[in-house]
Design a protein around this motif. Structure first.
Motif, mmCIF file in Angstrom:
data_model
loop_
_atom_site.group_PDB
_atom_site.id
_atom_site.type_symbol
_atom_site.label_atom_id
_atom_site.label_comp_id
_atom_site.label_asym_id
_atom_site.label_seq_id
_atom_site.Cartn_x
_atom_site.Cartn_y
_atom_site.Cartn_z
ATOM 1 N N THR A 38 0.989 -1.285 -0.131
ATOM 2 C CA THR A 38 0.025 0.098 -0.035
ATOM 3 C C THR A 38 0.731 1.183 -0.058
ATOM 4 O O THR A 38 0.401 2.408 -0.269
ATOM 5 C CB THR A 38 -0.978 0.168 1.133
ATOM 6 O OG1 THR A 38 -0.055 -0.042 2.605
ATOM 7 C CG2 THR A 38 -1.934 -1.128 1.018
ATOM 8 N N GLY B 219 2.633 1.850 -5.829
ATOM 9 C CA GLY B 219 2.288 0.942 -7.008
ATOM 10 C C GLY B 219 3.863 0.671 -7.384
ATOM 11 O O GLY B 219 4.877 0.502 -6.990
ATOM 12 N N VAL C 138 -3.847 -0.708 -5.607
ATOM 13 C CA VAL C 138 -2.288 -0.726 -5.849
ATOM 14 C C VAL C 138 -2.148 -1.848 -7.080
ATOM 15 O O VAL C 138 -1.293 -1.506 -8.030
ATOM 16 C CB VAL C 138 -1.515 -0.879 -4.859
ATOM 17 C CG1 VAL C 138 -0.061 -1.306 -4.985
ATOM 18 C CG2 VAL C 138 -1.767 0.387 -3.817
#
Length: 201
Positions: A13, A16, A153
């Motif tokens: 988290t 990405g 993500v």
């Protein structure tokens, strides 16, 4: 086949694919920086151009941990290769670093391609997490917001790595591994990783 004893992490988290940042971190790592050099580049010089040193440090450390799973030769291709090759190698690092991403690729994405399904449905993420929880009970403690963020993500990664058309449609694309990426991974014995990237059973 997914192992029966697994520990999953929600640390992705923190970011990405982060390709622009990944290229900068890869270039920095090529210089074999000392810890002092690393802190200066990330915090004092604000290499990643973030609003706070805490954000810079969190993202840089995550990228460094991901890259630590790849052959050192990958750093050059990430830093200065084509965008397609760099994105695929960064995604390969994400797969190596995160069992959650690796299992999602093998279980959900590859399964869809084998069945020739057009798109991934949001509900399949919930089903996948239920399966993960059966292997690692700690997954049950993840909050709804964490689960949603993780999905966002991973979808963002799949879009950037060209496995999905967009985060809106979730339509699958036919994967095509860049020749330089394939050659580098093959040379370093990463056959299992190649299979995952090419969505082979």
């Amino acid at each position: 086949m997914i192992d029966s004893v697994i520990r999953y992490s929600a640390t992705i988290t923190a970011g990405g694919l982060m390709l622009p940042e990944a290229r900068k971190v890869a270039a920095l790592l090529q210089t074999n920086p000392t810890q002092a050099d690393w802190v200066k580049a990330i915090c004092a010089d604000n290499l990643l151009q973030k609003n706070t040193p805490a954000t810079s440090t969190r993202q840089a450390n995550l990228l460094r941990a991901r890259f630590g799973t790849l052959p050192k030769a990958a750093l050059k291709l990430i830093a200065s290769g084509s965008q397609e090759a760099a994105a695929q190698l960064v995604f390969a690092a994400c797969i190596k670093h995160s069992t959650l991403i690796a299992d999602f690729m093998r279980s959900v994405v590859a399964g869809h391609v084998r069945r020739m399904d057009e798109a991934i449905a949001r509900r399949e993420w919930d089903i996948f997490l239920s399966e993960c929880a059966a292997r690692d009970p700690a997954v049950e403690s993840w909050t709804a917001s964490t689960r949603t963020k993780l999905f966002q993500v991973i979808v963002s990664m799949l879009v950037d790595a060209r496995y999905l058309e967009s985060n809106r449609t979730l339509k699958l694309r036919t994967p095509s591994l860049h020749p330089e990426v394939r050659a580098l991974l093959k040379h370093h014995g990463e056959d299992a990783l190649i299979d995952t990237l090419e969505l082979r059973p």
